[in-house]
Design a protein around this motif. Structure first.
Motif, PDB file in Angstrom:
ATOM      1  N   ALA A   9      24.124 -10.352 -31.307  1.00  0.00           N
ATOM      2  CA  ALA A   9      25.319  -9.597 -30.915  1.00  0.00           C
ATOM      3  C   ALA A   9      25.138  -8.856 -29.601  1.00  0.00           C
ATOM      4  O   ALA A   9      25.827  -7.877 -29.337  1.00  0.00           O
ATOM      5  CB  ALA A   9      25.678  -8.595 -32.026  1.00  0.00           C
ATOM      6  N   PRO A  26      31.354  -9.542 -30.194  1.00  0.00           N
ATOM      7  CA  PRO A  26      31.315  -9.511 -31.659  1.00  0.00           C
ATOM      8  C   PRO A  26      32.386  -8.635 -32.297  1.00  0.00           C
ATOM      9  O   PRO A  26      32.637  -8.766 -33.499  1.00  0.00           O
ATOM     10  CB  PRO A  26      29.911  -8.966 -31.966  1.00  0.00           C
ATOM     11  CG  PRO A  26      29.106  -9.300 -30.761  1.00  0.00           C
ATOM     12  CD  PRO A  26      30.043  -9.164 -29.612  1.00  0.00           C
ATOM     13  N   ILE A  36      32.028 -10.205 -35.858  1.00  0.00           N
ATOM     14  CA  ILE A  36      30.758  -9.935 -36.518  1.00  0.00           C
ATOM     15  C   ILE A  36      30.933  -9.774 -38.031  1.00  0.00           C
ATOM     16  O   ILE A  36      30.010 -10.085 -38.801  1.00  0.00           O
ATOM     17  CB  ILE A  36      30.041  -8.713 -35.894  1.00  0.00           C
ATOM     18  CG1 ILE A  36      28.550  -8.728 -36.262  1.00  0.00           C
ATOM     19  CG2 ILE A  36      30.718  -7.400 -36.294  1.00  0.00           C
ATOM     20  CD1 ILE A  36      27.715  -7.746 -35.478  1.00  0.00           C
ATOM     21  N   THR A 104      27.437 -14.614 -33.582  1.00  0.00           N
ATOM     22  CA  THR A 104      28.572 -13.807 -34.045  1.00  0.00           C
ATOM     23  C   THR A 104      29.831 -14.121 -33.256  1.00  0.00           C
ATOM     24  O   THR A 104      30.646 -13.237 -32.987  1.00  0.00           O
ATOM     25  CB  THR A 104      28.239 -12.308 -33.970  1.00  0.00           C
ATOM     26  OG1 THR A 104      27.869 -11.974 -32.625  1.00  0.00           O
ATOM     27  CG2 THR A 104      27.097 -11.952 -34.894  1.00  0.00           C
TER      28      THR A 104
END
Length: 227
Positions: A9, A26, A36, A104
């Motif tokens: 991320a 993310p 995410i 992500t």
């Protein structure tokens, strides 16, 4: 089974501009939820995992979003370390065993990705296992595929299946790679040379959300019935 999960991320999200001018990739919302969080859903059905997310670009926002979730945020400073360097840097938090790793910037329609990965994991034969999907079941990812599989499921770069960003990796070979910043490709190259990098097919749909125009495509995929 792997006891830890690494969430990548930290990137700048340059392909996602202008959306990433004000937030990290993310945290871009897809169908009302941050990317995410879609990634974290892919651990559903597994025992609790030690989970670490690396962060660099707009790290404060990543840290704030994940506060109270049980995810440890590992900041990369002063420089970003790329995927391989980020994984190596997080090993003190992740432990020494095999690690689930997950990008992500994708969404999924189908069974949880990490559970599918685990079904194919064989540490006696494998140093790494990549979750891949057919181009027909891919969205937002043009081309004819990233990896070719042999009859036993070993991978080499080439047309065939798309890599989804989900994998299981043994991490001991990371110590052989000059850093501190390097791509996980450097690790894959060593595994391929040893004939110990494999792929597991994903049976559902997958969308690479790397560009703003992919968001609508991802949301349409998530609304596909009977996946």
């Amino acid at each position: 089974m792997p006891a830890a999960l690494m969430l990548f991320a930290a990137g700048f999200g340059t392909r996602m501009r202008p959306l990433t001018d004000s937030r990290p990739k993310p945290l871009i919302p897809v169908a009302g939820r941050a990317l995410i969080d879609h990634a974290r859903d892919q651990a559903a059905g597994l025992p609790s995992l030690v989970t670490v997310a690396n962060a660099h670009y707009m790290a404060d926002q990543v840290e704030g979003h994940l506060a109270g979730t049980g995810v440890t945020v590992n900041r990369e400073s002063p420089d970003i370390l790329d995927t391989g360097g980020g994984l190596l840097n997080a090993l003190p938090l992740l432990g020494n065993g095999p690690v689930f790793c997950l990008n992500t910037d994708a969404v999924w329609a189908g069974p949880p990705a990490l559970k599918v990965l685990l079904e194919g994991w064989d540490p006696e034969r494998m140093d790494g296992l990549l979750l891949c999907v057919s181009p027909d079941n891919s969205r937002g990812h043009p081309g004819t595929g990233d990896f070719t599989l042999d009859a036993e499921g070993r991978v080499t770069p080439g047309a065939g299946l798309n890599y989804t960003g989900a994998q299981i990796l043994k991490t001991d070979l990371l110590s052989e790679i000059e850093g501190p910043a390097f791509s996980v490709w450097k690790l894959w190259e060593r595994m391929i040379a040893r004939k110990r990098l494999f792929a597991q097919p994903y049976p559902g749909l997958w969308c690479d959300v790397g560009r703003p125009e992919n968001i609508a495509e991802a949301e349409a995929m998530l609304n596909t019935p009977d996946v």
